[in-house]
Enzyme design. Sequence first.
Site, PDB file in Angstrom:
ATOM      1  N   HIS A  86       0.779  -1.074  -0.099  1.00 31.71           N
ATOM      2  CA  HIS A  86       0.157   0.123   0.029  1.00 31.71           C
ATOM      3  C   HIS A  86       0.877   1.138  -0.058  1.00 31.71           C
ATOM      4  O   HIS A  86       0.487   2.300  -0.622  1.00 31.71           O
ATOM      5  CB  HIS A  86      -0.818   0.021   1.348  1.00 31.71           C
ATOM      6  CG  HIS A  86      -2.061  -0.978   1.364  1.00 31.71           C
ATOM      7  ND1 HIS A  86      -2.037  -1.864   2.471  1.00 31.71           N
ATOM      8  CD2 HIS A  86      -2.731  -1.212   0.562  1.00 31.71           C
ATOM      9  CE1 HIS A  86      -3.062  -2.557   2.155  1.00 31.71           C
ATOM     10  NE2 HIS A  86      -3.715  -2.333   1.041  1.00 31.71           N
TER      11      HIS A  86
ATOM     12  N   LYS B 252     -18.313  -6.383   7.405  1.00 30.73           N
ATOM     13  CA  LYS B 252     -17.016  -7.047   7.137  1.00 30.73           C
ATOM     14  C   LYS B 252     -16.075  -7.191   8.510  1.00 30.73           C
ATOM     15  O   LYS B 252     -15.829  -6.071   9.166  1.00 30.73           O
ATOM     16  CB  LYS B 252     -16.216  -6.500   6.097  1.00 30.73           C
ATOM     17  CG  LYS B 252     -15.293  -7.499   5.522  1.00 30.73           C
ATOM     18  CD  LYS B 252     -14.584  -6.980   3.990  1.00 30.73           C
ATOM     19  CE  LYS B 252     -13.292  -7.315   3.854  1.00 30.73           C
ATOM     20  NZ  LYS B 252     -12.842  -6.580   2.758  1.00 30.73           N
TER      21      LYS B 252
ATOM     22  N   ARG C  59      -1.827  -5.794  -8.386  1.00 28.60           N
ATOM     23  CA  ARG C  59      -0.481  -6.450  -8.231  1.00 28.60           C
ATOM     24  C   ARG C  59      -0.419  -7.614  -9.628  1.00 28.60           C
ATOM     25  O   ARG C  59       0.257  -7.210 -10.438  1.00 28.60           O
ATOM     26  CB  ARG C  59      -0.534  -7.380  -6.955  1.00 28.60           C
ATOM     27  CG  ARG C  59      -0.301  -6.411  -5.764  1.00 28.60           C
ATOM     28  CD  ARG C  59      -0.721  -6.920  -4.548  1.00 28.60           C
ATOM     29  NE  ARG C  59      -2.305  -7.544  -4.555  1.00 28.60           N
ATOM     30  CZ  ARG C  59      -2.770  -7.748  -3.667  1.00 28.60           C
ATOM     31  NH1 ARG C  59      -2.232  -7.887  -2.444  1.00 28.60           N
ATOM     32  NH2 ARG C  59      -4.208  -8.189  -3.703  1.00 28.60           N
TER      33      ARG C  59
ATOM     34  N   SER D 107      -2.894  -7.884   2.680  1.00 27.50           N
ATOM     35  CA  SER D 107      -3.144  -7.819   4.122  1.00 27.50           C
ATOM     36  C   SER D 107      -3.632  -9.025   4.729  1.00 27.50           C
ATOM     37  O   SER D 107      -3.246  -9.380   5.668  1.00 27.50           O
ATOM     38  CB  SER D 107      -4.456  -6.589   4.511  1.00 27.50           C
ATOM     39  OG  SER D 107      -4.198  -5.549   3.896  1.00 27.50           O
TER      40      SER D 107
HETATM   41  O1  PNS Z   1      -9.204  -2.673   0.503  1.00 27.90           O
HETATM   42  P1  PNS Z   1     -10.310  -3.477  -0.269  1.00 27.90           P
HETATM   43  O2  PNS Z   1     -11.088  -4.223   0.941  1.00 27.90           O
HETATM   44  O3  PNS Z   1     -10.074  -4.241  -1.434  1.00 27.90           O
HETATM   45  O4  PNS Z   1     -11.129  -2.051  -0.419  1.00 27.90           O
HETATM   46  C1  PNS Z   1     -12.722  -2.227  -1.096  1.00 27.90           C
HETATM   47  C2  PNS Z   1     -13.305  -0.947  -0.931  1.00 27.90           C
HETATM   48  C3  PNS Z   1     -13.476  -0.240   0.316  1.00 27.90           C
HETATM   49  C4  PNS Z   1     -12.631  -0.002  -1.700  1.00 27.90           C
HETATM   50  C5  PNS Z   1     -14.654  -1.276  -1.625  1.00 27.90           C
HETATM   51  O5  PNS Z   1     -15.462  -2.401  -1.051  1.00 27.90           O
HETATM   52  C6  PNS Z   1     -15.588   0.031  -1.394  1.00 27.90           C
HETATM   53  O6  PNS Z   1     -15.596   1.001  -2.296  1.00 27.90           O
HETATM   54  N1  PNS Z   1     -16.495   0.121  -0.423  1.00 27.90           N
HETATM   55  C7  PNS Z   1     -17.550   1.023  -0.297  1.00 27.90           C
HETATM   56  C8  PNS Z   1     -19.079   0.620  -0.815  1.00 27.90           C
HETATM   57  C9  PNS Z   1     -19.028   0.914  -2.113  1.00 27.90           C
HETATM   58  O7  PNS Z   1     -19.052   1.995  -2.707  1.00 27.90           O
HETATM   59  N2  PNS Z   1     -19.391  -0.223  -3.122  1.00 27.90           N
HETATM   60  C10 PNS Z   1     -19.505  -0.055  -4.461  1.00 27.90           C
HETATM   61  C11 PNS Z   1     -18.246  -0.122  -5.128  1.00 27.90           C
HETATM   62  S1  PNS Z   1     -17.669  -1.767  -5.148  1.00 27.90           S
END
Ligand code: PNS
Length: 162
Positions: free
Chosen positions: A17, A41, A90, A128
């Site tokens: 990150h 989650k 990645r 992670s």
């Molecule tokens: O690090 P991650 O868990 O891959 O991040 C995922 C994240 C937080 C970017 C994604 O789940 C998110 O944007 N969540 C907020 C809800 C949302 O907007 N969902 C629609 C887009 S997928």
Amino acid sequence: MRLAVYPGSFDPITNGHIDVLERSSKLFDRIIIAVVHNLTKKAMFSLDERVEMIRQSVAHIPNVEIDCFSGLLAHYLAEKKACAIIRGLRTVTDFEYEMHMAMINRELIPEIDTIFITSDKNYIFISSSAVKEAAMVGGKVEQMVPPIVYQALKDKYLSTRS
Ligand code: PNS
């Protein structure tokens, strides 16, 4: 002022990150690391713990701020007047998930683009979840995370064994 948002769970932040952040901080005037507060989650680290570990790990990058959001990312981006979403890429296994998410966000907020930053080759195997899994069974993850995260993982590991 070109502002990008780097959203994620950051549970916990890894050196991968940080590599993505260092690279993207050169492309934008400001970057907000937006830590998701996801009630559905289960995270290993609390929101406060994640934010504090990020704060200590990115202090050397001057144009980076840390914030939290819940709900829809698209709403958060509009509120902050961001012009881009940063996501690290990645390997090809990330691609399908990331493409799907970028397409949903394009649909929800068409004026904002998702910018994929590829990690340095030294970090492509770091996630992670892999770091947490390895650390919880005593694996040496020191080279994969910032020192503050390594200490926090060691503390969690020791607390589950006592
Ligand atoms: O690090 P991650 O868990 O891959 O991040 C995922 C994240 C937080 C970017 C994604 O789940 C998110 O944007 N969540 C907020 C809800 C949302 O907007 N969902 C629609 C887009 S997928």
